[in-house]
Design a protein around this motif. Structure first.
Motif, short mmCIF file in Angstrom:
data_model
loop_
_atom_site.label_atom_id
_atom_site.label_comp_id
_atom_site.label_asym_id
_atom_site.label_seq_id
_atom_site.Cartn_x
_atom_site.Cartn_y
_atom_site.Cartn_z
N ARG A 235 0.83 -1.22 0.00
CA ARG A 235 0.00 0.00 0.00
C ARG A 235 0.86 1.26 0.00
O ARG A 235 0.57 2.23 -0.69
CB ARG A 235 -0.95 0.01 1.19
N LEU A 236 1.92 1.26 0.77
CA LEU A 236 2.85 2.39 0.80
C LEU A 236 3.64 2.46 -0.51
O LEU A 236 3.76 3.52 -1.12
CB LEU A 236 3.81 2.27 1.98
N LEU A 237 4.17 1.32 -0.93
CA LEU A 237 5.05 1.32 -2.09
C LEU A 237 4.35 1.68 -3.39
O LEU A 237 4.97 2.19 -4.32
CB LEU A 237 5.76 -0.03 -2.19
N ALA A 238 3.04 1.48 -3.46
CA ALA A 238 2.29 1.93 -4.64
C ALA A 238 2.42 3.44 -4.80
O ALA A 238 2.63 3.95 -5.92
CB ALA A 238 0.83 1.52 -4.53
N TYR A 239 2.35 4.18 -3.72
CA TYR A 239 2.50 5.64 -3.77
C TYR A 239 3.95 6.04 -4.02
O TYR A 239 4.23 7.04 -4.67
CB TYR A 239 1.98 6.29 -2.49
N VAL A 240 4.88 5.27 -3.49
CA VAL A 240 6.30 5.54 -3.73
C VAL A 240 6.60 5.42 -5.22
O VAL A 240 7.24 6.30 -5.81
CB VAL A 240 7.19 4.58 -2.91
N ARG A 241 6.14 4.35 -5.85
CA ARG A 241 6.39 4.14 -7.29
C ARG A 241 5.75 5.22 -8.15
O ARG A 241 6.24 5.52 -9.24
CB ARG A 241 5.92 2.75 -7.71
N GLN A 242 4.67 5.82 -7.66
CA GLN A 242 4.02 6.92 -8.39
C GLN A 242 4.78 8.24 -8.23
O GLN A 242 4.46 9.23 -8.86
CB GLN A 242 2.60 7.13 -7.87
N GLY A 243 5.77 8.27 -7.32
CA GLY A 243 6.52 9.49 -7.07
C GLY A 243 5.83 10.43 -6.10
O GLY A 243 6.19 11.60 -6.00
N ALA A 244 4.85 9.94 -5.36
CA ALA A 244 4.08 10.79 -4.45
C ALA A 244 4.77 11.00 -3.10
O ALA A 244 4.37 11.87 -2.34
CB ALA A 244 2.69 10.19 -4.22
N LEU A 245 5.80 10.21 -2.80
CA LEU A 245 6.50 10.30 -1.51
C LEU A 245 8.00 10.46 -1.76
O LEU A 245 8.53 9.93 -2.73
CB LEU A 245 6.25 9.05 -0.67
N ARG A 246 8.65 11.15 -0.84
CA ARG A 246 10.10 11.32 -0.92
C ARG A 246 10.77 10.45 0.13
O ARG A 246 10.21 10.22 1.21
CB ARG A 246 10.48 12.77 -0.68
N PRO A 247 11.99 10.00 -0.13
CA PRO A 247 12.70 9.17 0.86
C PRO A 247 13.04 9.95 2.13
O PRO A 247 13.20 11.17 2.11
CB PRO A 247 13.98 8.76 0.15
N MET A 248 13.16 9.20 3.20
CA MET A 248 13.53 9.74 4.51
C MET A 248 14.91 9.23 4.92
O MET A 248 15.22 9.12 6.10
CB MET A 248 12.53 9.29 5.57
N ASP A 249 15.76 8.90 3.96
CA ASP A 249 17.04 8.27 4.24
C ASP A 249 17.91 9.05 5.22
O ASP A 249 18.48 8.48 6.16
CB ASP A 249 17.83 8.05 2.94
#
Length: 124
Positions: free
Chosen positions: A60-74
């Motif tokens: 569920r989270l990674l679907a939004y990550v792949r869309q570019g909707a979230l930025r990394p928190m590295d």
């Protein structure tokens, strides 16, 4: 999305401690599960949205990550040394292609239960 009173009270206590330690006041908004899930994608696209959002890890989270909707928190993960606080499986649930996109704060197990008294026939 904190469905029971004990979980919500614990979360409020954490926010109170955060305010005491940092001086930053957090405004907690609660929604039903249905309302929150409807608002979540709109918040990701809005010019103004909450500073902190709750969401499920894994697909569920990674679907939004792949869309570019979230930025990394590295950088924050490294600064806080969080990788030593979470097992590999929990880190994997919030990571993609070597980057981390969320901070786990709770988890629950899924299980399959069955009654041995139910007989299963191979022919259906």
């Amino acid at each position: 999305m904190h469905g029971n009173k004990q979980k919500r009270d614990n979360f409020v206590a954490v926010l109170r401690d955060f305010h005491t330690e940092t001086g930053i006041r957090v405004q907690l908004r609660t929604y039903t599960d249905r309302e929150y899930k409807a608002r979540f994608p709109r918040w990701l696209e809005a010019d103004t949205s909450p500073d902190l959002l709750n969401w499920q890890g894994g697909e569920r989270l990674l679907a939004y990550v792949r869309q570019g909707a979230l930025r990394p928190m590295d950088e924050l993960w490294q600064q806080q040394d969080w990788q030593t606080s979470f097992g590999k499986a929990m880190q994997a649930a919030v990571s993609w292609q070597g980057h981390t996109y969320a901070l786990p704060y709770s988890y629950y197990h899924w299980g399959l239960f069955y009654s041995k008294s139910v007989t299963v026939h191979p022919d259906g």
